[in-house]
Design a protein around this motif. Structure first.
Motif, short mmCIF file in Angstrom:
data_model
loop_
_atom_site.label_atom_id
_atom_site.label_comp_id
_atom_site.label_asym_id
_atom_site.label_seq_id
_atom_site.Cartn_x
_atom_site.Cartn_y
_atom_site.Cartn_z
N GLY A 262 14.11 54.64 13.30
CA GLY A 262 14.85 54.76 12.06
C GLY A 262 14.38 55.85 11.12
N SER A 263 13.35 56.62 11.51
CA SER A 263 12.84 57.65 10.61
C SER A 263 13.77 58.86 10.52
CB SER A 263 11.44 58.09 11.03
OG SER A 263 11.43 58.59 12.36
N TYR A 264 14.59 59.09 11.55
CA TYR A 264 15.59 60.15 11.47
C TYR A 264 16.84 59.55 10.85
CZ TYR A 264 18.72 63.99 12.55
OH TYR A 264 19.63 65.01 12.44
N ALA A 265 17.26 60.13 9.73
CA ALA A 265 18.27 59.49 8.89
C ALA A 265 19.69 59.52 9.45
CB ALA A 265 18.25 60.13 7.50
N ILE A 266 20.05 60.59 10.15
CA ILE A 266 21.46 60.76 10.54
C ILE A 266 21.64 60.26 11.97
CG2 ILE A 266 23.41 62.34 10.63
CD1 ILE A 266 21.91 64.24 8.83
N GLN A 267 22.00 59.00 12.11
CA GLN A 267 22.19 58.39 13.41
C GLN A 267 23.34 57.40 13.35
OE1 GLN A 267 19.48 54.98 14.41
NE2 GLN A 267 18.05 56.15 13.14
N ARG A 268 23.88 57.07 14.55
CA ARG A 268 25.02 56.16 14.62
C ARG A 268 25.01 55.44 15.97
NH1 ARG A 268 28.82 60.03 16.77
NH2 ARG A 268 27.63 61.54 17.93
N PRO A 269 25.82 54.39 16.13
CA PRO A 269 25.86 53.67 17.40
C PRO A 269 26.87 54.25 18.36
CG PRO A 269 27.19 52.50 15.80
CD PRO A 269 26.60 53.70 15.08
N PHE A 270 26.62 54.07 19.65
CA PHE A 270 27.62 54.30 20.69
C PHE A 270 28.17 52.92 21.06
CE2 PHE A 270 25.89 58.50 22.69
CZ PHE A 270 26.48 59.22 21.66
N VAL A 271 29.49 52.77 20.94
CA VAL A 271 30.10 51.45 21.01
C VAL A 271 31.12 51.34 22.15
CG1 VAL A 271 31.70 49.91 19.77
CG2 VAL A 271 29.75 50.93 18.57
N PHE A 272 31.10 50.21 22.84
CA PHE A 272 32.20 49.81 23.73
C PHE A 272 33.13 48.92 22.91
CE2 PHE A 272 30.32 49.86 28.34
CZ PHE A 272 30.23 51.24 28.27
N ALA A 273 34.40 49.28 22.82
CA ALA A 273 35.40 48.46 22.14
C ALA A 273 36.27 47.78 23.19
CB ALA A 273 36.26 49.32 21.21
N THR A 274 36.40 46.47 23.09
CA THR A 274 37.21 45.71 24.04
C THR A 274 38.13 44.76 23.28
OG1 THR A 274 35.39 44.12 24.24
CG2 THR A 274 35.55 45.83 25.93
N ARG A 275 39.14 44.25 23.98
CA ARG A 275 40.08 43.31 23.36
C ARG A 275 39.51 41.90 23.39
NH1 ARG A 275 42.85 46.88 26.36
NH2 ARG A 275 43.00 45.52 28.19
N ALA A 276 39.44 41.28 22.24
CA ALA A 276 38.83 39.96 22.15
C ALA A 276 39.67 38.88 22.83
CB ALA A 276 38.62 39.59 20.68
N ASP A 277 41.00 39.06 22.87
CA ASP A 277 41.89 38.01 23.38
C ASP A 277 42.33 38.23 24.82
OD1 ASP A 277 43.42 40.21 22.93
OD2 ASP A 277 45.03 39.18 21.85
N GLU A 278 41.74 39.21 25.50
CA GLU A 278 42.15 39.50 26.87
C GLU A 278 40.93 39.85 27.70
OE1 GLU A 278 45.01 42.68 29.24
OE2 GLU A 278 45.42 42.18 27.15
N PRO A 279 40.66 39.09 28.75
CA PRO A 279 39.47 39.36 29.56
C PRO A 279 39.58 40.68 30.31
CG PRO A 279 40.83 37.71 30.63
CD PRO A 279 41.42 37.94 29.26
N LEU A 280 38.45 41.29 30.56
CA LEU A 280 38.42 42.51 31.35
C LEU A 280 38.72 42.19 32.81
CD1 LEU A 280 35.14 44.09 29.90
CD2 LEU A 280 37.46 44.96 29.57
N SER A 281 39.19 43.19 33.53
CA SER A 281 39.36 43.02 34.97
C SER A 281 37.98 42.79 35.59
CB SER A 281 39.99 44.27 35.58
OG SER A 281 39.09 45.36 35.51
N GLU A 282 37.96 42.32 36.83
CA GLU A 282 36.69 42.06 37.50
C GLU A 282 35.84 43.33 37.57
OE1 GLU A 282 35.09 39.80 41.54
OE2 GLU A 282 37.09 40.69 41.52
N ALA A 283 36.47 44.45 37.88
CA ALA A 283 35.72 45.72 37.99
C ALA A 283 35.23 46.17 36.63
CB ALA A 283 36.61 46.79 38.62
N ALA A 284 36.09 46.08 35.60
CA ALA A 284 35.70 46.50 34.26
C ALA A 284 34.59 45.63 33.70
CB ALA A 284 36.91 46.50 33.34
N GLN A 285 34.66 44.34 33.98
CA GLN A 285 33.60 43.43 33.52
C GLN A 285 32.27 43.75 34.19
OE1 GLN A 285 33.96 40.76 31.07
NE2 GLN A 285 31.75 41.14 31.19
#
Length: 291
Positions: free
Chosen positions: A243-266
């Motif tokens: 956290g000592s370097y101030a300018i940072q951000r997350p890399f995020v996976f966004a998924t649909r909460a109401d729909e399960p991923l396919s077997e391969a995607a999961q």
């Protein structure tokens, strides 16, 4: 008479031994056959493909993860580098399996049915043309540059010359992260507004007096640019993680909460968010978070 009885007993014992051997062989064969059947009925192989869409800053990370996943499973992972905002929209409307965002999801995006999972952390490097003599800026000085309060490098102890301010397009996760940290949301005065990480790096490389920002994973080893320290701290895996370097951000996976991923995607999701992916993520220049 005694001899006849002795012969009869001998024959009886021999028959019994042969029957026992036959019984053992049958059992062994049955066990072998059962074992073969169990092997053939193992869990089925994955099939199909996994589609990802979004952040251009996540190209290196998705590239190495997808390559390893395909080598392990035979399932390909496609990547469409459209930017974080477009990737979030793509997963929301179902046109991809996993959306890629280089910023946290907004409250309204979560309310629309999306879930975020942080895969890694990334430093946003501030870069200048290699001929620039400035090597360090504070957050306040960076903000002054991007809002137009400072327009010449001589005001920052550099060689006199106009500052060419390079930034990302609206909807970019890198831009969102940079502006939120520097406090420059909706205040930036840009000479160029570009749509990819690579375009920003190239513009800074070829424009004297230019300043820009890009994912740490994308600038390492690049010629023609200088990566600045911010408040005296250089961006690196260690300084992002602590956290000592101030300018940072997350890399995020966004998924649909109401729909399960396919077997391969999961399966890909599980692999990418596990400790098994940590070395690959680090090799791509990002900071893994799985423990």
């Amino acid at each position: 008479m005694k001899r006849a009885i002795s012969i009869l007993l001998s024959l009886t014992l021999t028959a019994a031994l042969l029957a026992g051997c036959g019984s053992d062989k049958t059992t062994e064969d049955t066990a072998d056959t059962t074992g073969d059947t169990t092997t053939e009925e193992a869990a089925p192989q994955l099939s199909g493909s996994v589609s990802t869409d979004g952040s251009t800053s996540m190209e290196e990370v998705i590239g190495v993860l997808g390559e390893q996943f395909q080598a392990d499973t035979g399932v390909s992972v496609t990547y469409n580098p459209t930017g974080s905002g477009s990737g979030i929209e793509a997963v929301k409307n179902g046109s991809c399996d996993i959306g890629l965002s280089s910023r946290a999801l907004k409250d309204e995006e979560k309310a629309a049915g999306l879930t975020e999972t942080i895969v890694a952390l990334d430093g946003i490097a501030v870069i200048v043309n290699a001929e620039n003599t400035v090597t360090d800026l504070s957050l306040e000085q960076i903000a002054e540059i991007y809002t137009g309060a400072v327009t010449d490098w001589s005001d920052l102890d550099g060689t006199a010359g106009a500052i060419a301010v390079i930034g990302r397009e609206s909807g970019s996760g890198t831009r969102d992260g940079f502006e939120s940290i520097t406090g420059t949301e909706d205040k930036c005065v840009l000479a160029q507004e570009l749509s990819s990480t690579g375009a920003v790096i190239e513009a800074v490389r070829t424009t004297p007096g230019a300043i820009g920002y890009a994912s740490l994973s994308a600038v390492e080893g690049q010629e023609g640019i200088t990566v600045l320290t911010v408040g005296g701290v250089a961006p690196s895996e260690a300084t992002v993680l602590d956290g000592s370097y101030a300018i940072q951000r997350p890399f995020v996976f966004a998924t649909r909460a109401d729909e399960p991923l396919s077997e391969a995607a999961q399966a890909f999701y599980d692999f990418a968010t596990s400790t098994a992916a940590n070395d690959l993520i680090a090799a791509a220049g990002a900071v893994p978070v799985a423990q």
